[in-house]
Every structure is written in structure tokens, then in C-alpha cells.
Motif scaffolding. Structure first.
Motif, PDB file in Angstrom:
ATOM      1  N   MET A 370       0.834  -1.198   0.000  1.00 11.01           N
ATOM      2  CA  MET A 370       0.000   0.000   0.000  1.00 11.01           C
ATOM      3  C   MET A 370       0.875   1.257   0.000  1.00 11.01           C
ATOM      4  SD  MET A 370      -2.915  -1.179  -0.289  1.00 11.01           S
ATOM      5  CE  MET A 370      -3.948  -2.614  -0.007  1.00 11.01           C
ATOM      6  N   SER A 371       1.982   1.207   0.724  1.00  6.16           N
ATOM      7  CA  SER A 371       2.905   2.348   0.752  1.00  6.16           C
ATOM      8  C   SER A 371       3.562   2.562  -0.603  1.00  6.16           C
ATOM      9  CB  SER A 371       3.977   2.124   1.825  1.00  6.16           C
ATOM     10  OG  SER A 371       3.406   2.013   3.108  1.00  6.16           O
ATOM     11  N   TYR A 372       3.926   1.459  -1.276  1.00  6.23           N
ATOM     12  CA  TYR A 372       4.497   1.578  -2.618  1.00  6.23           C
ATOM     13  C   TYR A 372       3.486   2.187  -3.588  1.00  6.23           C
ATOM     14  CZ  TYR A 372       9.050  -0.756  -2.384  1.00  6.23           C
ATOM     15  OH  TYR A 372      10.377  -1.055  -2.148  1.00  6.23           O
ATOM     16  N   ALA A 373       2.219   1.788  -3.479  1.00  4.06           N
ATOM     17  CA  ALA A 373       1.185   2.337  -4.362  1.00  4.06           C
ATOM     18  C   ALA A 373       1.065   3.845  -4.173  1.00  4.06           C
ATOM     19  CB  ALA A 373      -0.160   1.657  -4.083  1.00  4.06           C
ATOM     20  N   LEU A 374       1.088   4.289  -2.926  1.00  8.83           N
ATOM     21  CA  LEU A 374       1.028   5.723  -2.646  1.00  8.83           C
ATOM     22  C   LEU A 374       2.248   6.440  -3.189  1.00  8.83           C
ATOM     23  CD1 LEU A 374      -0.276   8.166  -1.294  1.00  8.83           C
ATOM     24  CD2 LEU A 374       0.830   7.474   0.859  1.00  8.83           C
ATOM     25  N   ARG A 375       3.413   5.844  -3.017  1.00  5.38           N
ATOM     26  CA  ARG A 375       4.650   6.460  -3.499  1.00  5.38           C
ATOM     27  C   ARG A 375       4.636   6.628  -5.012  1.00  5.38           C
ATOM     28  NH1 ARG A 375      10.697   3.822  -2.576  1.00  5.38           N
ATOM     29  NH2 ARG A 375      11.931   5.474  -3.596  1.00  5.38           N
ATOM     30  N   LEU A 376       4.243   5.589  -5.742  1.00  2.00           N
ATOM     31  CA  LEU A 376       4.203   5.652  -7.202  1.00  2.00           C
ATOM     32  C   LEU A 376       3.170   6.655  -7.676  1.00  2.00           C
ATOM     33  CD1 LEU A 376       4.503   1.835  -7.981  1.00  2.00           C
ATOM     34  CD2 LEU A 376       6.289   3.561  -8.247  1.00  2.00           C
ATOM     35  N   ALA A 377       2.021   6.712  -6.989  1.00  2.00           N
ATOM     36  CA  ALA A 377       0.981   7.675  -7.362  1.00  2.00           C
ATOM     37  C   ALA A 377       1.473   9.104  -7.192  1.00  2.00           C
ATOM     38  CB  ALA A 377      -0.276   7.435  -6.526  1.00  2.00           C
ATOM     39  N   LEU A 378       2.171   9.374  -6.104  1.00  2.00           N
ATOM     40  CA  LEU A 378       2.694  10.715  -5.855  1.00  2.00           C
ATOM     41  C   LEU A 378       3.754  11.094  -6.880  1.00  2.00           C
ATOM     42  CD1 LEU A 378       2.979  10.616  -1.948  1.00  2.00           C
ATOM     43  CD2 LEU A 378       1.330  11.927  -3.311  1.00  2.00           C
ATOM     44  N   ILE A 379       4.603  10.139  -7.250  1.00  2.00           N
ATOM     45  CA  ILE A 379       5.627  10.409  -8.258  1.00  2.00           C
ATOM     46  C   ILE A 379       4.977  10.787  -9.588  1.00  2.00           C
ATOM     47  CG2 ILE A 379       7.434   9.343  -9.682  1.00  2.00           C
ATOM     48  CD1 ILE A 379       8.233   7.714  -7.196  1.00  2.00           C
ATOM     49  N   SER A 380       3.964  10.030  -9.995  1.00  2.00           N
ATOM     50  CA  SER A 380       3.298  10.295 -11.271  1.00  2.00           C
ATOM     51  C   SER A 380       2.551  11.625 -11.267  1.00  2.00           C
ATOM     52  CB  SER A 380       2.325   9.161 -11.613  1.00  2.00           C
ATOM     53  OG  SER A 380       1.246   9.131 -10.697  1.00  2.00           O
ATOM     54  N   ALA A 381       2.149  12.100 -10.085  1.00  2.00           N
ATOM     55  CA  ALA A 381       1.395  13.350  -9.980  1.00  2.00           C
ATOM     56  C   ALA A 381       2.282  14.563  -9.728  1.00  2.00           C
ATOM     57  CB  ALA A 381       0.362  13.241  -8.857  1.00  2.00           C
ATOM     58  N   ALA A 382       3.584  14.366  -9.549  1.00  2.00           N
ATOM     59  CA  ALA A 382       4.495  15.480  -9.228  1.00  2.00           C
ATOM     60  C   ALA A 382       4.517  16.493 -10.373  1.00  2.00           C
ATOM     61  CB  ALA A 382       5.901  14.948  -8.965  1.00  2.00           C
ATOM     62  N   PRO A 383       4.250  17.767 -10.096  1.00  2.00           N
ATOM     63  CA  PRO A 383       4.237  18.784 -11.163  1.00  2.00           C
ATOM     64  C   PRO A 383       5.624  19.219 -11.609  1.00  2.00           C
ATOM     65  CG  PRO A 383       3.716  19.793  -9.046  1.00  2.00           C
ATOM     66  CD  PRO A 383       3.825  18.324  -8.801  1.00  2.00           C
ATOM     67  N   SER A 384       6.663  18.973 -10.788  1.00  2.00           N
ATOM     68  CA  SER A 384       8.032  19.325 -11.159  1.00  2.00           C
ATOM     69  C   SER A 384       8.994  18.421 -10.404  1.00  2.00           C
ATOM     70  CB  SER A 384       8.323  20.790 -10.825  1.00  2.00           C
ATOM     71  OG  SER A 384       8.598  20.948  -9.445  1.00  2.00           O
ATOM     72  N   PRO A 385      10.250  18.327 -10.864  1.00  2.00           N
ATOM     73  CA  PRO A 385      11.227  17.456 -10.189  1.00  2.00           C
ATOM     74  C   PRO A 385      11.449  17.805  -8.726  1.00  2.00           C
ATOM     75  CG  PRO A 385      12.024  18.046 -12.361  1.00  2.00           C
ATOM     76  CD  PRO A 385      10.801  18.880 -12.124  1.00  2.00           C
ATOM     77  N   TRP A 386      11.245  19.057  -8.322  1.00  2.00           N
ATOM     78  CA  TRP A 386      11.484  19.434  -6.931  1.00  2.00           C
ATOM     79  C   TRP A 386      10.528  18.722  -5.979  1.00  2.00           C
ATOM     80  CZ3 TRP A 386      15.752  21.606  -5.315  1.00  2.00           C
ATOM     81  CH2 TRP A 386      16.498  22.397  -6.190  1.00  2.00           C
ATOM     82  N   TRP A 387       9.378  18.304  -6.466  1.00  2.00           N
ATOM     83  CA  TRP A 387       8.423  17.580  -5.630  1.00  2.00           C
ATOM     84  C   TRP A 387       8.905  16.178  -5.286  1.00  2.00           C
ATOM     85  CZ3 TRP A 387       3.988  19.163  -3.231  1.00  2.00           C
ATOM     86  CH2 TRP A 387       3.537  20.455  -3.533  1.00  2.00           C
ATOM     87  N   PHE A 388       9.904  15.690  -6.036  1.00  2.00           N
ATOM     88  CA  PHE A 388      10.438  14.363  -5.738  1.00  2.00           C
ATOM     89  C   PHE A 388      11.103  14.336  -4.362  1.00  2.00           C
ATOM     90  CE2 PHE A 388      10.834  12.046 -10.033  1.00  2.00           C
ATOM     91  CZ  PHE A 388       9.673  12.653 -10.489  1.00  2.00           C
ATOM     92  N   LEU A 389      11.605  15.489  -3.901  1.00  2.00           N
ATOM     93  CA  LEU A 389      12.321  15.527  -2.627  1.00  2.00           C
ATOM     94  C   LEU A 389      11.436  15.150  -1.447  1.00  2.00           C
ATOM     95  CD1 LEU A 389      14.520  18.742  -3.086  1.00  2.00           C
ATOM     96  CD2 LEU A 389      15.111  16.371  -3.545  1.00  2.00           C
ATOM     97  N   PRO A 390      10.292  15.830  -1.220  1.00  2.00           N
ATOM     98  CA  PRO A 390       9.455  15.413  -0.084  1.00  2.00           C
ATOM     99  C   PRO A 390       8.853  14.030  -0.266  1.00  2.00           C
ATOM    100  CG  PRO A 390       8.340  17.092  -1.403  1.00  2.00           C
ATOM    101  CD  PRO A 390       9.753  17.027  -1.890  1.00  2.00           C
ATOM    102  N   ILE A 391       8.541  13.653  -1.522  1.00  2.00           N
ATOM    103  CA  ILE A 391       7.971  12.324  -1.765  1.00  2.00           C
ATOM    104  C   ILE A 391       8.945  11.234  -1.333  1.00  2.00           C
ATOM    105  CG2 ILE A 391       7.207  10.706  -3.552  1.00  2.00           C
ATOM    106  CD1 ILE A 391       6.166  13.151  -5.115  1.00  2.00           C
ATOM    107  N   GLU A 392      10.186  11.347  -1.803  1.00  2.00           N
ATOM    108  CA  GLU A 392      11.178  10.328  -1.484  1.00  2.00           C
ATOM    109  C   GLU A 392      11.614  10.388  -0.026  1.00  2.00           C
ATOM    110  OE1 GLU A 392      12.275   7.836  -4.000  1.00  2.00           O
ATOM    111  OE2 GLU A 392      10.290   8.693  -4.312  1.00  2.00           O
ATOM    112  N   PHE A 393      11.614  11.585   0.555  1.00  2.00           N
ATOM    113  CA  PHE A 393      11.991  11.729   1.964  1.00  2.00           C
ATOM    114  C   PHE A 393      11.051  10.926   2.867  1.00  2.00           C
ATOM    115  CE2 PHE A 393      11.726  13.735   6.123  1.00  2.00           C
ATOM    116  CZ  PHE A 393      13.050  13.924   6.460  1.00  2.00           C
ATOM    117  N   PHE A 394       9.764  11.023   2.613  1.00  2.00           N
ATOM    118  CA  PHE A 394       8.783  10.374   3.490  1.00  2.00           C
ATOM    119  C   PHE A 394       8.468   8.935   3.074  1.00  2.00           C
ATOM    120  CE2 PHE A 394       7.736  14.884   4.284  1.00  2.00           C
ATOM    121  CZ  PHE A 394       7.821  14.883   5.671  1.00  2.00           C
ATOM    122  N   MET A 395       8.593   8.603   1.778  1.00  2.00           N
ATOM    123  CA  MET A 395       8.089   7.310   1.305  1.00  2.00           C
ATOM    124  C   MET A 395       9.154   6.230   1.159  1.00  2.00           C
ATOM    125  SD  MET A 395       4.973   7.914   1.302  1.00  2.00           S
ATOM    126  CE  MET A 395       4.567   6.240   0.826  1.00  2.00           C
TER     127      MET A 395
END
Length: 493
Positions: A370-395
Motif C-alpha cells: 500500500m505504501s508503494y502504491a502511494l509512493r508511485l501515485a505521488l511520483i506520477s502526480a508530481a508537477p516538477s522534479p522538486w516535488w520528488f524531494l518530499p515524496i522520497e523523503f517520506f516514502m
């Protein structure tokens, strides 16, 4: 707080070893991309590689066990070969591509072309899309002209049009010395890394008195990986101009590898690893149990998700950077590595034991999907590369770190007495081998034909389905089955 000096060398080895890989390992697909290798070809290559782990890991384990007096030289030799191979990538020659501009008059018909022709990709404001055409050298000054075939005769009717053409990067690439030298260096280095990583874990379990403290040692590898990746990304951006300059990454990798070789040679004593006995009979017993088969299947699926992220996260990040006009891409990649490893990953390595005690192995494994599903969904929805930082930090923590620990602990619980090493070998081989292969190949195909965003969206739904199926199977079919593989076996909650 009292420091356990006995464990300092293994902590230092994890830090230095993973710090050496931080600047290079995530960049391998991008280095291949820079020389013109397509996503589908890179996915196929990185998909085949993990199958070699199924052979090399047990081979070198047995080699070290049989030749006990040579176990430390063999271990050091593997680190040396890994370092040498990754350094070799820097010396892979680049392939120059011809780029030229011309007006519509610079063409000739096919029967008047020279014998030496080559494909080019041409763009023009007069054309709706790029065309793959043929070109030839016009004279000794290396001037070029188009060679119009019957299919491209319509170009002769275009007037007042300018063309910009670039030699087709795929032309002869996959039979060139550049391609094969890159593949060989990357393959040998990657195999060396995985074998050394496996032996390092065996060393760690032999040194620590309390096996539950494994995560406390392994987290130093995460810190080293993130720290070196961050520093490398910043320096690469600082030295890069029109294209990425990877020299700092190779220098940092070499320095940390030399330090790691010194620490391993001077301070670490390698354990004696026993060769498995009656391995084929043991495998038959294990693989006929429905709980074990289910566990292995979902371990492969978890490895598939890691394979997708490892090989295509940065690929998608760079494509997204082009779409959004984002600069300082290598710095973002370095910050992302640091966010992954120094953030939640280190935390979850510390608390994973308590999570397993509270939720049980089955429910923890379900939560990982379930955590992987959330992580992949957030990555696909990121509007710019800078959003990868909080996504990867928490997930990264509730996905990679918790999944890694859950698989190791789950395998230990499923194994009957005397077969723990065999079960761990199967889990590691299937996850890092078959799982990574599936994620790489399927990810490459999806990326080629669907694009990065759609690929991560598709894998989001697949992962969500896997998590639901894992929960349903253990709540229904497996809950009713009691075909234990040992007399004292009880269902793992």
C-alpha cells in the motif's frame, strides 16, 4: 552512551561502501541514455542482469567457504573489480553525431547519391513532424546533402524551407565498441556490487550478537549512500555547462572505494560461511509449501517495484525537468538520494522491528505494498522534479526499508530449523534477481510506449492490486491451510 567498538568496522564499511556507490549507481541508466541507448534497450539489459545474481551470489559464497584462507583476499578482490569496472565507464568513448543545416536546394535524388549514406533525423517548420531521411557527404569539406528516395520525393516540391538534421543516434550504436564497452563495464560493476553487498550482510549477521540490531548497522550504508549522492549531485551541477560532467562522481566513488578497501583489509574479519547441504532436497520441501510459494511470489513483486524505481525514477525526473524547464537537475538528483537515505529510510530501519512485533509479518508486508502504491501515485502526480524531494523523503522508509526488513524477518519465520540460510538465499535471489528483472524489462517497455507518467500510474494500480490480493489470500485461503513445513509451525500473523 557506551560505544560498541566491535561494531565500528562494520558500520564504517557500510558507510564507505554505499558512499562509493551513491554517486554512480543511480546514474547508470542516465549514462546509458547520454550515449543514445533507448529506454527499452536499457530496460532489457538491466532486466537480464539480475538473473546473474542467482548464480554469482551462491558461487562466491561457496568459494569463500571452501577456500577459507583466501576469503579476505577474495572479498577485497571483488570490491576492487567493482571499482575498476565502474571507473571504466568514464573511459567509454562517446559517439559523435553529425548535425547540419541546409535549404531545400541541398538535395539530390537517390540514383545520384554517393555510395556512403547514413540515416538522419530532420526537422523543419514546413513539416508537421520529424522525418528519418538519408544523407550523404557532398564533398571533401564534409558538406551534407539529402538523398531523396521515391518515398521522400515530395520534399523536392518544398520551397523556402530550412532543415536541421542530426545523424540518427541509433545508427550502428548497438554494434559499436561504445555500446558494448559500456554494457560490459556496467554489468561487471553491478554484479560485483550485488555480490559484495550480499557478503557484507553475512559478515554483519556473524559479527552482531543480537540479530535484531542488523538495522542499526545497515542504516549507516543508507547514510553514506545519501551523503555521497548529495555531494556528487551538487558538484556535478557546479562543473557542468551545456551537458552533465560526471568526473566528480567517478572521483568520489574511487576515493570512498579506496578507503573501504583499507578498512576491510585492516579491521574486518570475514566469517566462515557454511556451504548448503542437500540443497535440492531442501528446495523441494520449501517450494511445496503454499505459504512459502505465496511469500516468494510477493517478494518478486516487491522486487519488481524496486527495480522500476531504481532504473527509471531519475529517467522520469530528467524528462519532467525538460518538460517544466527545470534546471540544476543533478543537484535535484543528489538531494533526492539524500532525502531517501538520510530521511525516513534510516528511521524505518531503526523502528522496523517494533512495527513487525505490533502488526505481524503478513500485515506489515501488506502495508508495504500500500505504501508503494502511494509512493508511485505521488511520483506520477508530481508537477516538477522538486516535488520528488518530499515524496522520497517520506516514502522511502515505509517502502524500501520496511519491505527489506519484513522480507528478511518473514523468511526467517517461514524457514524450518536448519534451513534459515537457504530460505534467506531464496528470498534475496528472487527479490533482487527475478523481481528487479521484471521491473526493469516491463518498466522499459511501458516507458517506451506509454511514457514516464503513464508508466508510474499503471504500476500504481498494479501495486494496489497486489496489496489487496496479499491481504485477501492470507485472510481466506492461507488462513484455512495448515500444511506446515515443520511440526511446530504456526501461521504467521
Amino acid at each position: 552512551m557506551k560505544v560498541n567498538r566491535k561494531l565500528l568496522p562494520i558500520k564504517l564499511h557500510y558507510f564507505l561502501f554505499m558512499a562509493a556507490l551513491g554517486p554512480i549507481l543511480p546514474q547508470l541508466p542516465l549514462l546509458g541514455k547520454d550515449i543514445g541507448i533507448s529506454a527499452i534497450v536499457m530496460g532489457t539489459v538491466t532486466g537480464i542482469l539480475p538473473f546473474t545474481f542467482l548464480l554469482t551470489k551462491p558461487f562466491f559464497g561457496l568459494l569463500i567457504d571452501v577456500y577459507r584462507q583466501w576469503r579476505k583476499p577474495i572479498f577485497l578482490f571483488l570490491i576492487f573489480v567493482m571499482t575498476l569496472s565502474f571507473c571504466g565507464i568514464y573511459f567509454v568513448p562517446s559517439r559523435e553525431t553529425a548535425k547540419f543545416e541546409f535549404d531545400f536546394i541541398d538535395y539530390t535524388f537517390w540514383n545520384a547519391c554517393s555510395k556512403t549514406v547514413f540515416p538522419v533525423v530532420c526537422n523543419s517548420s514546413c513539416l508537421p513532424k520529424s522525418l528519418v531521411l538519408m544523407a550523404s557527404v557532398k564533398n571533401e569539406q564534409s558538406l551534407y546533402q539529402l538523398c531523396l528516395t521515391p518515398e521522400t520525393h515530395f520534399l523536392a516540391n518544398l520551397s523556402k524551407c530550412s532543415f536541421v538534421c542530426v545523424e540518427d543516434p541509433d545508427n550502428g550504436l548497438y554494434s559499436s565498441f561504445t555500446f558494448w564497452s559500456f554494457i560490459i563495464f556496467m554489468s561487471v560493476g553491478t554484479i560485483g556490487f550485488n555480490v559484495v553487498n550480499s557478503i557484507s550482510d553475512a559478515i554483519c549477521f556473524d559479527i552482531v550478537e543480537d540479530q535484531s540490531s542488523y538495522g542499526n548497522q545497515r542504516l549507516w550504508g543508507s547514510i553514506g549512500f545519501g551523503f555521497a549522492g548529495l555531494i556528487s549531485g551538487y558538484i556535478i551541477d557546479m562543473f557542468s555547462k551545456t551537458s552533465a560532467n560526471y568526473v566528480p562522481a567517478f572521483v568520489i566513488m574511487t576515493l570512498f572505494s579506496i578507503l573501504d578497501l583499507f578498512v576491510c583489509a585492516k579491521f574486518i574479519e570475514l566469517p566462515v560461511m557454511e556451504a548448503p547441504k542437500n540443497i535440492f532436497n531442501d528446495l523441494k520441501v520449501l517450494l511445496t509449501n503454499v505459504h512459502v510459494v505465496t511469500f516468494i511470489t510477493f517478494t518478486v513483486l516487491a522486487g519488481m517495484l524496486d527495480g522500476l524505481i531504481i532504473y527509471f525514477l531519475f529517467w522520469y525526473l530528467e524528462d519532467l525537468a525538460i518538460e517544466t524547464g527545470t534546471t540544476q537537475v543533478k543537484l535535484i538528483e543528489g538531494l533526492t538520494l539524500a532525502a531517501e537515505t538520510i530521511g525516513a529510510e534510516a528511521l524505518f530501519f531503526l523502528i522496523s522491528g517494533k512495527i513487525l512485533q505490533r502488526l505481524g509479518h503478513v500485515h506489515t508486508f501488506t502495508m508495504c505494498f500500500m505504501s508503494y502504491a502511494l509512493r508511485l501515485a505521488l511520483i506520477s502526480a508530481a508537477p516538477s522534479p522538486w516535488w520528488f524531494l518530499p515524496i522520497e523523503f517520506f516514502m522511502q522508509g515505509p517502502t524500501f526499508a520496511l519491505t527489506y526488513t519484513a522480507i528478511v524477518a518473514y523468511a526467517n519465520e517461514l524457514a524450518p530449523p536448519g534451513m534459515s540460510a537457504t530460505m534467506q538465499g531464496i528470498a534475496s535471489g528472487m527479490g533482487d534477481g527475478a523481481g528487479y528483472a521484471v521491473g526493469s524489462v516491463v518498466g522499459g517497455l511501458f516507458y517506451r510506449y506509454l511514457g514516464g507518467k503513464a508508466t508510474f500510474q499503471t504500476f500504481t494500480w498494479v501495486t494496489l492490486f497486489c496489496g489487496i490480493m496479499h491481504f485477501i489470500l492470507h485472510a481466506s485461503v492461507l488462513k484455512r491451510k495448515r500444511n506446515a513445513i515443520r511440526p511446530d509451525y504456526e501461521e504467521i500473523d
